[in-house]
Motif scaffolding. Sequence first.
Motif, mmCIF file in Angstrom:
data_model
loop_
_atom_site.group_PDB
_atom_site.id
_atom_site.type_symbol
_atom_site.label_atom_id
_atom_site.label_comp_id
_atom_site.label_asym_id
_atom_site.label_seq_id
_atom_site.Cartn_x
_atom_site.Cartn_y
_atom_site.Cartn_z
ATOM 1 N N ARG A 389 0.862 -1.185 0.000
ATOM 2 C CA ARG A 389 0.000 0.000 0.000
ATOM 3 C C ARG A 389 0.898 1.234 0.000
ATOM 4 N NH1 ARG A 389 -4.554 1.251 4.695
ATOM 5 N NH2 ARG A 389 -4.861 3.468 4.221
ATOM 6 N N ALA A 391 1.510 5.262 0.895
ATOM 7 C CA ALA A 391 1.050 6.303 1.814
ATOM 8 C C ALA A 391 0.734 7.579 1.061
ATOM 9 C CB ALA A 391 2.118 6.564 2.870
ATOM 10 N N ASP A 395 -1.078 10.401 5.916
ATOM 11 C CA ASP A 395 -0.284 9.467 6.727
ATOM 12 C C ASP A 395 1.061 10.033 7.145
ATOM 13 O OD1 ASP A 395 -2.143 7.213 6.259
ATOM 14 O OD2 ASP A 395 -1.380 7.285 4.200
ATOM 15 N N PHE A 410 -0.534 0.584 8.335
ATOM 16 C CA PHE A 410 -1.484 1.673 8.195
ATOM 17 C C PHE A 410 -2.608 1.569 9.224
ATOM 18 C CE2 PHE A 410 0.619 1.600 4.156
ATOM 19 C CZ PHE A 410 0.619 2.909 3.708
ATOM 20 N N ASN A 411 -3.107 2.748 9.616
ATOM 21 C CA ASN A 411 -4.276 2.831 10.499
ATOM 22 C C ASN A 411 -4.078 2.043 11.780
ATOM 23 O OD1 ASN A 411 -5.693 2.533 7.396
ATOM 24 N ND2 ASN A 411 -6.058 4.397 8.585
#
Length: 631
Positions: A389, A391, A395, A410-411
């Motif tokens: 993924r 950013a 982010d 992420f997250n």
Amino acid sequence: MMRNIQKYYVLFLCVLTIGCKKDFLDVVPDNVATIDNSFTSRNEAEKYLFTCYSYLPQESDINSNPAFLAGDEFWTYWPIVGGNPLPSIPQQIARGNQNVSNPYLNFWNGTNNGKPLWKAIRDCNIFLDNVRKVPDLDPSLRDRWTGEAMFLKAYYHFYLLRMYGPIPIVDKNLPISASTEEVRVTREPVDKVVDFIVKTLDSAAVNLPLTIQNRSSELGRITKPVALSIKARVLVTAASPLFNGNTDYAQLKNHDGTALFNTTKDPAKWDRAAKACKEAIQSCEAVGIALYQFNGLVSISPRLRQEMTIRNSMAEKWSSELIWGFSNGGASFIQGWAVPRLDPAKLENDAIKGELSPTIAMAETFYTDKGVPISEDKTWDFANRNNLRTANASDQDYIQNGYTTVGLHFNREPRFYADMAFDGSVWYMQNGTWKIQAKLGQTQSRKGANGYSTTGYFTKKLVNWNFVILPGFGFTQEVYAWPMMRLADLYLLYAEALNEQNGPSAETYNYINLVRSRAGLPTVQESWGTYAINPAKFTTQDGFRDIIQQERSIELAFEGHNFWDIRRWKKGAQVLNSGVYGWDIEQADAATYYRRKLLFNQKFVSPRDNFWPISEGDIVVNRNLVQNIGW
């Protein structure tokens, strides 16, 4: 008067350590002349008290604290010592090589990087026997020093109990008139040892100050809140499954048939633990100990300010939530092992190691940004966490804008980004914000035979934000006292005890939510009720037990607690019989770098590996000692 001291030949040491095989004359302290002089004045007596302190295990030393490299939070290459054909001693334990002939990290008699804790107890007893003879010692100071020595004696017994299980109790040194059989001491039942430790801590607390007044020279010495907090930890440990009704050790008995474990679970132990935790919390809060908040006068985003609150709760020098900081074993050496080569202009600096590498399992332990486990958050894509993924600008406080990394990064909750660094992350320091890029050929990648992360992760939490890498060789740093106990730990111990006592309650939720709020997370009730696959999990005792245990694993990650928690919860066979994984760090592109790579298959033999073996030499010397089960 001082001649009386010589009557106490420390005969118990002969049967607790292998070093006394020759004859009983060897057990006469080799510093008798020193002891004769040690209580002739206040200054000399204080030196002897400092000797009692000197045995405290160096908890920030990765080569002598088993909770680092002998567990599962970190992994590193084999061996860690460059040019040395042998691995570090804790690594031997992590790889299943513990043994009875010459045990690693042997704190029973002080070999293989262990401290000689029976000798420490001997010296505490000598001090307690003689401190009242010091002619120029003010009575109030004498009482305080007595409290410190009593605390240390109790703490050393606790350290041995946690490591070996049932142990002898050495409340007094044996006189020279003791018979041979009296010298051959036996292990005492767990409950009796715990009662002795708690009684000694209570006696110590009465004489200890509430706070340290002379902060310029006495920070790190024992106070009443320290004694009460360690008492709470002792009683939570004693109430936990390893020591409370554990049938695995039904056959561990002395030669006379005395059972060393009570195999009947006693709920009252949790009542006692909860009461001790509450008493300790009240004592700490009464003197201003509080959860840390970062108040640095720097212009940073709210997310970075939150990260600094989390990082500095441990790594700031004398943080506001520090209950007991170990100044003599401060975090100096460990920072160099944790930090990577942040500055691209100073890659030649071999003093920077970055070798203390968290595992993928630890990266997966932290919550999502909704405050629940990644496998339980219905809004988080657990199944595709290993997919790539890229950013974007939203982010950028955590991940470099436009950088491709893995979905796992992420997250996530703020503690994940505060505690760990990874390929594509950012590392904020007082002298700038540094980009972490760890694929082959990049700044933080492997450059040689040593000085690299074998998993692709770095331990940001352990590094004070004032750390500066110098040109050539070396660094400057702010050395902080290692947190032997901080308030967040105590709050979570209390929440655990309350849950085991009566199940979840408003008070139970309150103390875990205090820790979560400081970490930037919603309450347990909100997180699970809104985002979890099982929204009612927090309402049951079993469900909330899982939540508390994971909260401890996250909040206290990399501080040396998880190693012991896993054992007292009897989860070693579940957690430590699995593969240790990192990323494929020898790869240059994201698609191949982000492949899970098996580094080692750990093996935990239960119940054997819950406790250390007693050296077989000690068993031969003292025929009254019995060996731990499985060894």
